[in-house]
Write an enzyme that holds these catalytic residues in place. Structure first.
Site, PDB file in Angstrom:
ATOM      1  CG  ASP A 135      -1.936  -1.420   0.996  1.00 40.98           C
ATOM      2  OD1 ASP A 135      -2.179  -1.728   0.551  1.00 40.98           O
ATOM      3  OD2 ASP A 135      -2.063  -1.311   2.371  1.00 40.98           O
ATOM      4  CD  GLU A 346      -8.910  -3.034  -0.559  1.00 38.75           C
ATOM      5  OE1 GLU A 346      -9.159  -2.968  -0.098  1.00 38.75           O
ATOM      6  OE2 GLU A 346      -8.557  -3.553  -1.251  1.00 38.75           O
TER       7      GLU A 346
HETATM    8  O1  FUB Z   1      -3.148  -3.611   3.401  1.00 37.78           O
HETATM    9  C1  FUB Z   1      -4.453  -4.151   3.688  1.00 37.78           C
HETATM   10  C2  FUB Z   1      -5.687  -3.435   2.740  1.00 37.78           C
HETATM   11  O2  FUB Z   1      -4.762  -4.438   1.680  1.00 37.78           O
HETATM   12  C3  FUB Z   1      -5.471  -2.473   2.201  1.00 37.78           C
HETATM   13  O3  FUB Z   1      -5.837  -1.322   2.431  1.00 37.78           O
HETATM   14  C4  FUB Z   1      -5.630  -2.430   0.779  1.00 37.78           C
HETATM   15  O4  FUB Z   1      -5.957  -1.549  -0.199  1.00 37.78           O
HETATM   16  C5  FUB Z   1      -5.100  -3.154   0.213  1.00 37.78           C
HETATM   17  O5  FUB Z   1      -4.193  -3.201  -0.465  1.00 37.78           O
END
Ligand code: FUB
Length: 447
Positions: A135, A346
């Site tokens: 991320d 996301e």
């Molecule tokens: O790293 C945890 C979660 O996985 C992140 O918040 C999302 O975007 C995905 O990459």
């Protein structure tokens, strides 16, 4: 079977000096030392040395190998399966490099045309290898690139689509003086034990800057298991960051990006499924016990968009109530929930280019990074296309940054762990952006 240090040295190919060093750092102790001071190694030590060599082959540091081998849940059988999968990945990379050289020779002879992207196939190695990182949120501060990633932790994980296996508890900050320069780990910048309100899941974070201070924004579960967003402050971009005693009032969900737009700071956030955005459809938290995502819009209903709020001058509170961002299709209609290859899931990020705003994001269960364009930082945005095709591992997550006149995509995949979804590693690549803002889609492993 027992071996003296000389015999073990001959059999393993390691020098006796190295074996003594391993003993000194408590990585591999002999079974016993005789009265005449001969070091004797038994079967257990031979097997441990084999593991050490496999881990070394895969570029693990001795410190990490020691931690892995001494972990109470270390499982030799599982380790072999992981070694095998990582070695296959290594072979895959070598095959890609061989293919790259072969194509380059053929292209030099004028027999084929090779695209610029193909010229880099196989080269893209993980940026950080001594720990798992994911991320990436990247900014240029004081002329350097600062990377704010999540820190993935090794543990036996169960997969329930709620993100349970992303059980992170701290953040490290990294910096690079230049593209291609070493990526420096500035150490732990923030730990969950220092955040009074947080209990779990320190996921994707980002950092904003105002008036000489750096503000670290991070999501975590509160005491009721509800995702909230916290802030922590430092005088330096690398931290350490001092967390505020409570989360930002009115904050919820996860995956944070901060845009400084000529003195106004916007926070973007939100994610589906484990990110809990569906729980907030009414503006209030509505608990739901059904299947993950089942409380979100379905079929032709408009998909959920990320949220944004302007940050107040103190950078620690919202100046405006969080609002949803609309992402429209080519006909000006909101993207539908069933349009899973284009709808928001996301990993929100916003960059500015040529006076316009570009919102990029992951489509989650279809694994693309897509982008949309707007004349305003708050939308509505119109869908434009794909930034990045799926990577190794379930999640896809990125940031886009301009540095010294070029554009870069930072992202992650799970190549370092041989494809383990929750053990990811950072990567970056140059991004081609046309004058009208169109991004050339990155195929992470060549065409
Ligand atoms: O790293 C945890 C979660 O996985 C992140 O918040 C999302 O975007 C995905 O990459």
């Amino acid at each position: 079977m027992e071996y003296t240090i000389n015999k073990l040295s001959k059999m393993s190919g390691l020098s006796t000096r190295t074996l003594r060093y391993y003993e000194e750092i408590n990585l591999l102790k002999p079974l016993r030392v005789t009265e005449a001071k001969y070091r004797i190694y038994g079967q257990e030590q031979v097997d441990a040395l084999q593991q050490i060599l496999f881990f070394k082959e895969l570029n693990f540091s001795l410190k990490d190998i020691k931690a892995l081998l001494s972990a109470s849940d270390f499982d030799r059988g599982r380790a072999f399966i992981e070694h095998l999968s990582m070695l296959y990945k290594k072979r895959e990379r070598l095959d890609m490099l061989i293919m790259n050289v072969t194509k380059s020779i053929t292209a030099m002879k004028g027999e084929i045309i090779m695209s610029n992207q193909e010229k880099f196939a196989g080269f893209n190695k993980p940026l950080v290898t001594h720990m798992y990182t994911a991320d990436p949120s990247v900014h240029v501060f004081d002329g350097k690139l600062y990377i704010y990633p999540s820190h993935d932790l090794e543990h036996a994980a169960t997969d329930d689509h709620s993100g349970q296996k992303y059980a992170m508890t701290d953040y490290h900050v990294f910096s690079m003086d230049d593209i291609g320069a070493p990526c420096i780990d500035h150490g732990e910048a923030l730990h969950i034990k220092d955040v009074p309100w947080a209990t779990a899941r320190m996921w994707d974070s980002d950092v904003g800057y105002k008036n000489g201070k750096y503000y670290y924004y991070f999501p975590a579960h509160d005491k009721d298991g509800i995702f909230r967003i916290g802030a922590a402050v430092s005088d330096k971009p690398e931290g350490p960051f001092k967390p505020e005693p409570d989360y930002i009032p009115g904050s919820f969900s996860m995956d944070i990006a901060v845009l400084d737009d000529g003195g106004k700071s916007y926070m973007y956030f939100g994610g589906l499924w484990g990110g809990q955005l569906e729980y907030w459809r009414t503006g209030k938290y509505v608990p739901y016990d059904g299947e993950v995502g089942g409380n979100g819009p379905q079929g032709d209903e408009p998909a959920l968009g990320p949220r944004f709020a302007e940050l107040a001058d103190d950078m620690l509170t919202f100046k405006t109530t969080p609002k949803e961002i609309l992402i429209l299709d080519e006909n000006g209609e909101p993207l539908k929930a069933s349009d899973t290859e284009r709808r928001y899931f996301e990993a929100v990020w916003v960059h500015k280019f040529g006076g316009k705003y570009y919102l990029s994001y992951s489509t989650g269960d279809t694994h693309f990074i897509c982008y949309a364009e707007s004349n305003s930082p708050t939308g509505p945005f119109t869908y434009k296309g794909r930034v990045l095709e799926p990577v190794i591992g379930w999640t896809n997550h990125h940031s886009i940054v301009e540095f010294k006149g070029k554009w870069y995509l930072f992202y992650h995949d799970s190549s370092l762990s041989g494809g383990v979804d929750h053990l990811r590693n950072l990567k970056y690549t140059e991004l081609e952006i046309a004058p009208d803002g169109t991004i050339t889609t990155i195929k992470p492993y060549g065409s």
